[in-house]
Scaffold this motif. Structure first.
Motif, PDB file in Angstrom:
ATOM      1  N   UNK A  87      93.329 -67.313  74.146  1.00 14.74           N
ATOM      2  CA  UNK A  87      92.264 -68.230  74.600  1.00 14.74           C
ATOM      3  C   UNK A  87      91.659 -68.442  73.194  1.00 14.74           C
ATOM      4  N   UNK A  88      91.464 -67.333  72.255  1.00 18.96           N
ATOM      5  CA  UNK A  88      90.708 -67.652  71.075  1.00 18.96           C
ATOM      6  C   UNK A  88      91.711 -68.531  70.072  1.00 18.96           C
ATOM      7  N   UNK A  89      93.066 -68.313  70.441  1.00 23.25           N
ATOM      8  CA  UNK A  89      94.024 -69.315  69.484  1.00 23.25           C
ATOM      9  C   UNK A  89      94.450 -70.831  70.336  1.00 23.25           C
ATOM     10  N   UNK A 269      76.914 -60.733  60.216  1.00 27.16           N
ATOM     11  CA  UNK A 269      76.994 -61.708  61.576  1.00 27.16           C
ATOM     12  C   UNK A 269      76.892 -63.309  60.765  1.00 27.16           C
ATOM     13  N   UNK A 270      77.846 -63.897  61.640  1.00 25.28           N
ATOM     14  CA  UNK A 270      77.796 -65.481  61.301  1.00 25.28           C
ATOM     15  C   UNK A 270      78.034 -66.388  62.727  1.00 25.28           C
ATOM     16  N   UNK A 275      81.681 -69.679  66.160  1.00 24.22           N
ATOM     17  CA  UNK A 275      81.633 -70.511  67.077  1.00 24.22           C
ATOM     18  C   UNK A 275      82.816 -71.909  66.815  1.00 24.22           C
ATOM     19  N   UNK A 276      82.522 -72.033  65.565  1.00 27.19           N
ATOM     20  CA  UNK A 276      83.496 -73.136  64.864  1.00 27.19           C
ATOM     21  C   UNK A 276      85.028 -72.830  64.925  1.00 27.19           C
ATOM     22  N   UNK A 277      85.356 -71.457  64.675  1.00 26.81           N
ATOM     23  CA  UNK A 277      86.716 -71.069  64.953  1.00 26.81           C
ATOM     24  C   UNK A 277      87.044 -71.026  66.394  1.00 26.81           C
ATOM     25  N   UNK A 285      89.652 -68.345  58.382  1.00 28.83           N
ATOM     26  CA  UNK A 285      89.928 -69.042  57.070  1.00 28.83           C
ATOM     27  C   UNK A 285      90.361 -70.367  57.265  1.00 28.83           C
ATOM     28  N   UNK A 286      90.504 -70.788  58.405  1.00 29.92           N
ATOM     29  CA  UNK A 286      91.038 -72.479  58.644  1.00 29.92           C
ATOM     30  C   UNK A 286      89.732 -73.254  58.780  1.00 29.92           C
ATOM     31  N   UNK A 287      88.664 -72.664  59.549  1.00 26.35           N
ATOM     32  CA  UNK A 287      87.480 -73.494  59.779  1.00 26.35           C
ATOM     33  C   UNK A 287      86.137 -73.270  58.834  1.00 26.35           C
ATOM     34  N   UNK A 288      86.234 -72.091  58.550  1.00 28.47           N
ATOM     35  CA  UNK A 288      85.176 -71.647  57.606  1.00 28.47           C
ATOM     36  C   UNK A 288      85.489 -70.744  56.533  1.00 28.47           C
TER      37      UNK A 288
END
Length: 332
Positions: A87-89, A269-270, A275-277, A285-288
Motif C-alpha cells: 500500500x505504501x508503494x 520527525x517530518x 505524507x507526500x511520499x 527520495x522521489x518526493x522530498x
C-alpha cells in the motif's frame, strides 16, 4: 511494475501451515534435487516494539536509497500483523508475493531466479527495487511458515546484494502455548527473520512512551534471539516530545536506563515529507529529496545523500559495496 505468475497449487490443510520440522519423512515436502549455491547477499531486518515507531517507513526508504545508489535490493514485507509495504508503494496487489514464495519453498522450488520472477519491480530514481509484498489480510498469517520463510530469505541472498525485511513486532513464542506441535506460529515469521538476519535495526519512537517500550523490547529480543546485536535507531525525533536538544536528551536517558548498546541514528520527525511520499506511493527520495528525514535514512543506509550512483562492475553488481552500517555476513 513487474508481473506475477499464477499461484501454483501448494499443500492444503494442516500441511500448508504447520512447520514440517516435526513431520515424518514420509509426509515432509522434499527439497529440489539440485541445490542452489548459497548467495553472498546480506539480510537486514527492520524491527521494533508495538506502537508504530516507523518500521515500514525506515525499511522502505532504506531499500529505496540502496537501490537508487546502484545496489540490487529485495524488500520483503514479513509483518504478520499489519503488512503495508504494498500500500505504501501504491501496489494494488492481491496475490501476496511473499505467501506465493513460501508456497514454492514448501515444494522445494524456490531459488534466486524464481524469487526474481515473483517479486514486483519498482522504479526508484533511476534504480530498480524488487518487492515481495506481504499478506493482504491479517488472517492469512499461517501462510508465512517460519521454515518456508527462512528458505525464501536464503534464496534472497542469491537474488540481491541486500534484502531488507520489514518484521512484525511480537516475539512471543506462541507455539509454546499449545501442546499441538504442528500448530501455526504467527510470531514465528518475525523470529525467523531476526534469526537469519546479518543486521537487525531496532526502531523506537523518540518519546516518553516509545523509549521505555524499546528498552523492554530489546530485553525480549535478547532472550528470543541471543545472537542478534541490534543497531538502535530513534525515529520521530522532535523537541516537542523530549525537550530542547532532543538528541542530547535521548542519549542521556539511554545511557541511564537503556541497555549497553549505543544509539546508531536519530531520524527527525517530518510529517509533511512522509505524507507526500505516502500520497504519491513512493519513497522520500522521489518526493522530498531534501527532507531531513530522507537524509537521515540515507545516512543510516550509508548511501550518498546526493544520489550518486555507485560504479557497477561486470554482471550488473555494484562495485566495492561495503555498507559500514550493514556488516558482512556473520558466522553462525
Amino acid at each position: 511494475m513487474g508481473r506475477f505468475e499464477a499461484d501454483p497449487v501448494g499443500p492444503r490443510g494442516s500441511l500448508a501451515y504447520a512447520d514440517p520440522l516435526g513431520l515424518p519423512d514420509a509426509v515432509a515436502v522434499q527439497p529440489a534435487e539440485v541445490a542452489e549455491e548459497p548467495g553472498a547477499g546480506r539480510i537486514v531486518a527492520v524491527w521494533g516494539p508495538p506502537g508504530a515507531p516507523g518500521r515500514t517507513t525506515v525499511a522502505l526508504n532504506m531499500a529505496a536509497e540502496l537501490a537508487a545508489a546502484g545496489s540490487s535490493v529485495l524488500l520483503v514485507d514479513a509483518d504478520t500483523y499489519g503488512a503495508s509495504i504494498g500500500a505504501s508503494l501504491g501496489l494494488l496487489d492481491e496475490s501476496a508475493g511473499l505467501a506465493q514464495a513460501c508456497r514454492l519453498a514448501d515444494q522445494g522450488r524456490i531459488d534466486g531466479t524464481t524469487l526474481g520472477r515473483i517479486a514486483v519491480s519498482v522504479a526508484v530514481k533511476g534504480g530498480r527495487l524488487r518487492v515481495l509484498t506481504g499478506i493482504t489480510r491479517p488472517d492469512r498469517w499461517p501462510e508465512l511458515r517460519p521454515a518456508a520463510l527462512g528458505r525464501v530469505l536464503e534464496a534472497g541472498r542469491s537474488l540481491a546484494e541486500v534484502t531488507v525485511v520489514d518484521c512484525g513486532f511480537c516475539l512471543e513464542a506462541d507455539e509454546e502455548l499449545s501442546f499441538d506441535t504442528l500448530a501455526p506460529r504467527r510470531n514465528g515469521a518475525a523470529l525467523r527473520c531476526l534469526e537469519v538476519a546479518d543486521t537487525v535495526i531496532a526502531i523506537g519512537a523518540a518519546d516518553t512512551i516509545g523509549v521505555p517500550r524499546l528498552v523492554k523490547a530489546l530485553a525480549e529480543l535478547g532472550d528470543a534471539v541471543p545472537t542478534a546485536t541490534p543497531r538502535v535507531v530513534f525515529n520521530k525525533v522532535r523537541a516537542a516530545a523530549v525537550g530542547r536538544a532532543p538528541e542530547t536528551q535521548l542519549r542521556e536517558a539511554w545511557e541511564r536506563f537503556g541497555p549497553s548498546l549505543g544509539i546508531s541514528a536519530f531520524l527527525p520527525m517530518d510529517h509533511a515529507a512522509a505524507d507526500r511520499a505516502l500520497l504519491a506511493g513512493t519513497a522520500l527520495l522521489e518526493t522530498a529529496p531534501g527532507s531531513p528525514l530522507r537524509l537521515a535514512i540515507a545516512g543510516l543506509a550509508d548511501v550518498p545523500a546526493a544520489g550518486q550512483t555507485r560504479r557497477r562492475g561486470p554482471g550488473g553488481r555494484s562495485r566495492n559495496v561495503k555498507f559500514p552500517g550493514i556488516p558482512a555476513r556473520l558466522p553462525r
